[in-house]
Enzyme design. Sequence first.
Site, PDB file in Angstrom:
ATOM      1  N   GLY A  39       0.818  -1.214   0.000  1.00 47.14           N
ATOM      2  CA  GLY A  39       0.000   0.000   0.000  1.00 47.14           C
ATOM      3  C   GLY A  39       0.847   1.258   0.000  1.00 47.14           C
ATOM      4  CG  HIS A  81       4.641  -4.040  -1.872  1.00 46.85           C
ATOM      5  ND1 HIS A  81       4.338  -5.232  -1.254  1.00 46.85           N
ATOM      6  CD2 HIS A  81       4.232  -4.164  -3.167  1.00 46.85           C
ATOM      7  CE1 HIS A  81       3.769  -6.050  -2.140  1.00 46.85           C
ATOM      8  NE2 HIS A  81       3.705  -5.428  -3.299  1.00 46.85           N
ATOM      9  CD  GLU A 118       5.464  -0.229  -7.224  1.00 49.33           C
ATOM     10  OE1 GLU A 118       5.055  -0.699  -8.285  1.00 49.33           O
ATOM     11  OE2 GLU A 118       4.866  -0.382  -6.133  1.00 49.33           O
ATOM     12  CG  ASP A 169       3.565  -6.725  -8.889  1.00 50.90           C
ATOM     13  OD1 ASP A 169       3.003  -7.090  -7.837  1.00 50.90           O
ATOM     14  OD2 ASP A 169       3.788  -5.531  -9.149  1.00 50.90           O
TER      15      ASP A 169
END
Length: 438
Positions: free
Chosen positions: A252, A278, A281, A367
Site C-alpha cells: 500500500g 513493498h 517503488e 507481481d
Amino acid sequence: ASAEEEMKWLRLLPKVDLHCHLGGVSGAADLVEIATAMRGELKPFQDRLEPFLDDLRGLVEQGDAAQIRRHVVHPEEKRLQETLKRVAAERGVPVWAVCASLINAFAGQEALLDQFIFFDRASEEQYIGIDIKQYEPLGDLQGSSLLQTETAIRTTCRLLIRKCRAENVRYIEVRCSPINYTRGGLSAENVVRFIREELAEGLPDVCAGLIFIGSRHGKMSDCWRHVELAQQILGEDSENPAVPLVGFDLAGDEEFDAERFVPAFRPLFEQCLHITVHAGETKPAGSIWKAVYTLNAERIGHGLKLTESEKLLRHFLDRGISVEMCPSSNLQIVGFRDNYLPATFHLPVYPLKSYLDKGLKVLVNTDNPGISRTDATKELMRAARLTPGGLSRMDVLNLIRNGFRASFAGYDLRRKLLLAAEKRVLEILQQEDSIHNG
C-alpha cells in the site's frame, strides 16, 4: 530477431516467483473460465441481474469495447469497481455476483473482454509509466471483487498452478489478504484452506508457500486481523504442511509511519515469520530504510529507489537482503527505457543490471501477471529488454539462482529446489552443447 528462440530457451529454465498477488493473476480468458465455473453460484441472483445483462449482451454482440465501457461505467464513476457496487446495491445482490455475471456476458469473446478491461492501455506504448492509481483499477474485475466464493478462489488457484507448470515455475510464494475475501460469507480460515488445498495440487512439480498481506492504507485493525490470522495458522499447522505460511508482507501507500506497525509486527517477529515489504517503488529510499530498520524486512518488493542511497545499498549487500523486482509492472507503473520501444528511450534506465553487477541478491517476479499481461518467462525477457545491451545468459542464470536462494521456503526444501534447478540447467546446457557440436 532472435526473441522467439530466446523465449523458448527461457521457458525451459526452472524458475521461482516470489512476488505474485493472487488477486492479480487472471487475464481475460482466465476471468471467463472462473466466471463460467461460478454459474451455479450465480443462479439465485440471475432474475435480478437479467435487465442489466440483457443490455450488456447486446453490446457484446456488436463488439465495440469502447461503447460497452461507456454504457457500463457512468462518467461520474472513476473505477469499474464503483459500477459493480452501484449495480449490486440497485439490484440487491452481492458485488461478486455482478462481477462474475458481467464477465460471463463476454464468454467466447475473451479478446473483447481484454479490450474492455484495458481500453486506453491496449498497446505496450500506451501502458508505460501510468502510475499506481491508474494501474490498480485494471484489476477491478478480479481480486476482492470476484474472489468471494469457494469456486472463484479454487478455480483461480488451479489456473495459477497451470500457469506455473507451463512456465517451469518450480516454487511460488502467493500473496493474499484472506480477510478481504470474506465479504461473501466465507470465513478467513476457509479461504486459507481453499487456497492451500488447491496449491498443494501442484506438488511435486510446483511447491508453494503463502504470504499474508497487511495494508498500510486501510484500517489498522485490518492489519491486526491478518497478523492474528497468521498467528492462528502458525499455531495450528503441522510440522511440515504441504503449503506453509512462510511470510508476511506490508503493501500500500509508501508514505507511512513505520513505528505504528511495530506492535502489530512484534508477534510475527516472535514467531520468526519472514518479512517482506513493498518499498521504494514510487517513493524515495527512505521507505526502504523504514522497511529494513523498523520492520526487519528480509526482502524488499520493487526497491527501485535503492540507487538513491549508497549506504543503504551497501547494507543490502552486507546483510544479503533481497530485492524482488517485477519488470513489467515497474515499467507500466513507473516507466523505464525498453530496448524494443523507441518511444521510451528518453526514460530512465531500469536499475536491475546495476544491482546485479554490484552483487545484490536481485530476482525477477510477475507481481500481477493478469494485470501486467505477463508470466515468469516473459518477465525474464522483459528484464533483458529493460537493460541497455540486454542480459547475458549468465545474468539470467544468476537472477534465477538468486530467486531460489531468496525464497522463504525452509532450509531443506530451499536446498533441494536449488540443487534440482542447478541439475536441470546443466542438462539444458549439455543438450545445447551436444546439438551445436553435432
